[in-house]
Structures are given as structure tokens and as C-alpha cells.
Design an enzyme around this catalytic site. Structure first.
Site, PDB file in Angstrom:
ATOM      1  N   LYS A 119       0.811  -1.040  -0.059  1.00 34.01           N
ATOM      2  CA  LYS A 119      -0.020   0.015  -0.104  1.00 34.01           C
ATOM      3  C   LYS A 119       0.917   1.359   0.183  1.00 34.01           C
ATOM      4  O   LYS A 119       0.567   2.153  -0.725  1.00 34.01           O
ATOM      5  CB  LYS A 119      -0.867   0.108   0.936  1.00 34.01           C
ATOM      6  CG  LYS A 119      -1.978  -0.950   1.035  1.00 34.01           C
ATOM      7  CD  LYS A 119      -3.170  -0.907   2.112  1.00 34.01           C
ATOM      8  CE  LYS A 119      -4.233  -1.874   2.127  1.00 34.01           C
ATOM      9  NZ  LYS A 119      -4.998  -1.949   3.208  1.00 34.01           N
ATOM     10  N   LYS A 202      -5.153 -10.447  -6.166  1.00 33.14           N
ATOM     11  CA  LYS A 202      -6.435 -10.857  -5.430  1.00 33.14           C
ATOM     12  C   LYS A 202      -7.598  -9.834  -5.690  1.00 33.14           C
ATOM     13  O   LYS A 202      -7.350  -8.806  -5.977  1.00 33.14           O
ATOM     14  CB  LYS A 202      -6.300 -10.916  -3.763  1.00 33.14           C
ATOM     15  CG  LYS A 202      -5.988  -9.533  -3.247  1.00 33.14           C
ATOM     16  CD  LYS A 202      -6.034  -9.712  -1.541  1.00 33.14           C
ATOM     17  CE  LYS A 202      -5.837  -8.217  -1.225  1.00 33.14           C
ATOM     18  NZ  LYS A 202      -5.717  -7.792   0.220  1.00 33.14           N
ATOM     19  N   LYS A 205     -10.857  -4.004  -3.649  1.00 28.29           N
ATOM     20  CA  LYS A 205     -11.825  -2.992  -4.159  1.00 28.29           C
ATOM     21  C   LYS A 205     -10.474  -1.751  -4.563  1.00 28.29           C
ATOM     22  O   LYS A 205     -11.261  -0.671  -5.286  1.00 28.29           O
ATOM     23  CB  LYS A 205     -12.551  -2.208  -2.856  1.00 28.29           C
ATOM     24  CG  LYS A 205     -11.635  -1.794  -1.934  1.00 28.29           C
ATOM     25  CD  LYS A 205     -12.384  -0.966  -0.661  1.00 28.29           C
ATOM     26  CE  LYS A 205     -11.495  -0.791   0.471  1.00 28.29           C
ATOM     27  NZ  LYS A 205     -10.146  -0.172   0.104  1.00 28.29           N
TER      28      LYS A 205
END
Ligand code: TYM
Length: 341
Positions: A119, A202, A205
Site C-alpha cells: 500500500k 486478489k 476494491k
């Protein structure tokens, strides 16, 4: 307050970071949450504190997402009578314990968490918050504060549970036996649902919507997304995640949604083409998602009752959490507050 011998404790959390959960959340986690509530003492919460780590959404949006998230848990089958459903922000002990655990975590150790690395690589160092860095330690506190035995999560959370176990063991060996060392409870065949357009990643969102099946999507949109899913240039329906990730993902979805093994689903489709596979997956997902969406709306129709469910859940969680915080504070040597009267 250790769990009783008869009923082991289960704890898990999910972030309210969008208006709808996706199929990966459901098959990787929520489905197990529902199954575990019969024979365990369960605590399930909406990780609204964690929901601030990647972005700080508009306050009204966060409030709305949190209620919608709670409604989706109930619609998925989490029963407020058997399960304590609550908001993380309603139980102050989580952040109190998190601080203690932060002081036991190495800076390098936290920096090795792959979710943080991924991230932060995407966001750029200056835009990444300290909260994102300490995220897994708050998660460890979420788990350890309830003395949980099992934590039902998808495979992407394995490393965070490993950190949790390490912190529990570290605390126990420094201060004496205090925490239950929890085990991850990860499903076999639906632990990692993949993106429909990029079956090497994976479902998430943060990827473009064409690859994600949101549970509250319009059924026609869901069916279209599944029919456009990336497969491969062969024609044989075979479960082979390494060489045929797209087809294997569809088989895993179909198996999980229809409560069968992957082998049974594969056998049932033998000799058929990818078109038939996609139709079967789309039908099964829509058959689940349609009534699910209706149930979500019914729950949202009574927001006062929904808030009461969350309040009752927090009332069940708070004393358990408070007991652990008091024990931990005493063990680390904080002076206990004296009675004033
Ligand atoms: P979150 O909200 O990102 O994800 C919620 C759950 O969904 C699972 N999941 C998936 N499973 C299979 N395939 C996928 N594509 C997929 N995408 C997501 C996740 O593994 C997770 O179980 N850090 C947690 C939230 C949390 C938590 C906790 C969990 C905070 N504190 C304490 C357990 C215990 C998370 O990833 O949430």
C-alpha cells in the site's frame, strides 16, 4: 478472562471502506464467520479505526459505510443474538492495548508487513500515514484483547496473524502468561478469490471495478462481469491454479457459493466449455447476491434498531476488553487507580 473450555472464542474484523463488500470478503471471511457462530463464542466487529488508515473519508461517508457494513454482516447471516457485532470505535480498550503492543514491536518488524509495503508503494512515502504503518499492531490488539482462539480471515491476513502470535508470545514471556496465542482460520479453497480481469491479483476494491464482484452490484452487472472474466487459450475446465488461474478462480467461486468441493464442481462440468462455466458461476452468484441485497435493504430500513444491535454488541465486548486491559496495565507496572471514596 480466558475462554471457557467448552466454547472457544472466535474474533474477526472487517473494514467499512466501501459501500459494498465484494465476493472475496464474503467467501474468504464472512462465510466462515457465519459458520463459526453456532459452536463458538464469537466477536465480530467493523474496523472503523482501521478504515482511516488508507484515506480519511468524508465523515458522513464513513458513518454511512459503517452502518451499511453492519447491515451486510447481518444479511450474510451473522446473527446478533449469537454473535456480538460491534464497532471498533465503541470499545476503547483496542487502542489502549495497541499502544502497549506498539512498544513491544520492532520498527523493522512492522516495516516488513507486506500489506504495508504494497500500500505504501502505491501511495508514495509522503502520503502514507503512520496509522497505516501501525495498522497490524492495532489488529493484533483487536485479537488479543478478546483472548481469541481462532481468527477467520482470508489468506492475505496470514502475516498479520503471525505478527499477532509473535506479540502474544513476546508479552507472555516478558510478563508471564497473559494472552491466548490465536490461530488463523483460513478456508481451503476460497482463501484468495482473484480479480476477474487480472487473475494474478486478489480481488480487491483498489483494483478497477470490472474485476471485482460487489455483492450489492446490480445482478445484470454481476452477470456481465463474470461473463467477461479472463480465462486462458485452452478449452478444458480444469482446476490448476498455477497454470489456469482464471478458470481455477471461477471453479473456486462456484464451489464456495454452491457449498461443494472444487473437485465436485469440476466433475460436474467435465466436457463442457468456458461459456458453460461462466453461466453456472453467474447464476450461482446472482442467486446468492439478489436475496442478500434485499436483506441488506430491509436491515437498513430500520437504522435505529441497527444502532441498537451495535450498542448491544459493544456492551458484550467492552467488559471482556476492559478486563484484558486492566490485567495488561497491571502486568507492565502501571500504578492502579485508587478508589477515591
Ligand atoms: P478487510 O476489510 O480488508 O478484509 C476483510 C476480510 O476479507 C478477506 N478478503 C479476502 N478473502 C479472500 N479473497 C479475497 N480477494 C479477499 N479480499 C479480502 C480478508 O482476508 C479479511 O478477512 N485487516 C483486516 C481487518 C481487521 C481484522 C482485525 C481481521 C482489523 N482487525 C482483527 C481479523 C482480526 C482486513 O484485511 O480487513
Amino acid at each position: 478472562m480466558a475462554p471457557t473450555a467448552q466454547r472457544q472464542r472466535v474474533l474477526s474484523g472487517i473494514q467499512p471502506t466501501s459501500a459494498s463488500y465484494h465476493l472475496g470478503n464474503y467467501l474468504g471471511a464472512l462465510r466462515q464467520w457465519v459458520a463459526l457462530q453456532d459452536e463458538h463464542e464469537v466477536f465480530y466487529f467493523l474496523a472503523d479505526l482501521h478504515a482511516l488508515t488508507a484515506e480519511t473519508p468524508d465523515p458522513a461517508v464513513l458513518t454511512d459505510r459503517s452502518r451499511r457494513a453492519a447491515a451486510q454482516l447481518i444479511a450474510a447471516g451473522v446473527d446478533p443474538e449469537r454473535s456480538a457485532i460491534f464497532l471498533q470505535s465503541h470499545v476503547p480498550g483496542h487502542t489502549q492495548l495497541s499502544w502497549i503492543l506498539e512498544c513491544l514491536t520492532g520498527f523493522g518488524e512492522a516495516g516488513r508487513m507486506t500489506q504495508f509495503k504494497d500500500k505504501s508503494a502505491r501511495g508514495g512515502a509522503d502520503r502514507v500515514s503512520v496509522g497505516l504503518f501501525t495498522y497490524p499492531i492495532l489488529q493484533a490488539a483487536d485479537i488479543l484483547i478478546y483472548q481469541a482462539n481462532y481468527v477467520p480471515v482470508g489468506a492475505d491476513q496470514r502475516q498479520h496473524i503471525e505478527l499477532t502470535r509473535n506479540l502474544a508470545q513476546r508479552f507472555n514471556s516478558r510478563y508471564g502468561d497473559t494472552f491466548v496465542v490465536p490461530d488463523a482460520f483460513i478456508p481451503k479453497e476460497s482463501a484468495k478469490i482473484l480479480d476477474l480481469q487480472d487473475p494474478t491479483s486478489k480481488m480487491s476494491k483498489s483494483l478497477p471495478p470490472a474485476g471485482t464482484i460487489d455483492l450489492l452490484d446490480d445482478p445484470a452487472v454481476t452477470a456481465k462481469k463474470i461473463k467477461r472474466a479472463v480465462t486462458d487459450t485452452e478449452t478444458e475446465i480444469r482446476y490448476d491454479p498455477e497454470h489456469k488461474p482464471g478458470v481455477s478462480n471461477l471453479l473456486a467461486i462456484l464451489a464456495a457459493v454452491t457449498d461443494q468441493s472444487v473437485a465436485a464442481v469440476e466433475a460436474g462440468l467435465s466436457g463442457q466449455g468456458y461459456g458453460a462455466l461462466k453461466v453456472a458461476v453467474a447464476d450461482a452468484v446472482v442467486a446468492f447476491a439478489e436475496p442478500f441485497g434485499k436483506r441488506v435493504n430491509e436491515v437498513l430500513d430500520d437504522p435505529a434498531e441497527l444502532d441498537r444491535v451495535l450498542a448491544r454488541g459493544a456492551e458484550r465486548a467492552r467488559p471482556v476488553a476492559q478486563q484484558t486491559v486492566e490485567t495488561v496495565f497491571a502486568k507492565v507496572g502501571f500504578v492502579p487507580p485508587a478508589a477515591t471514596a
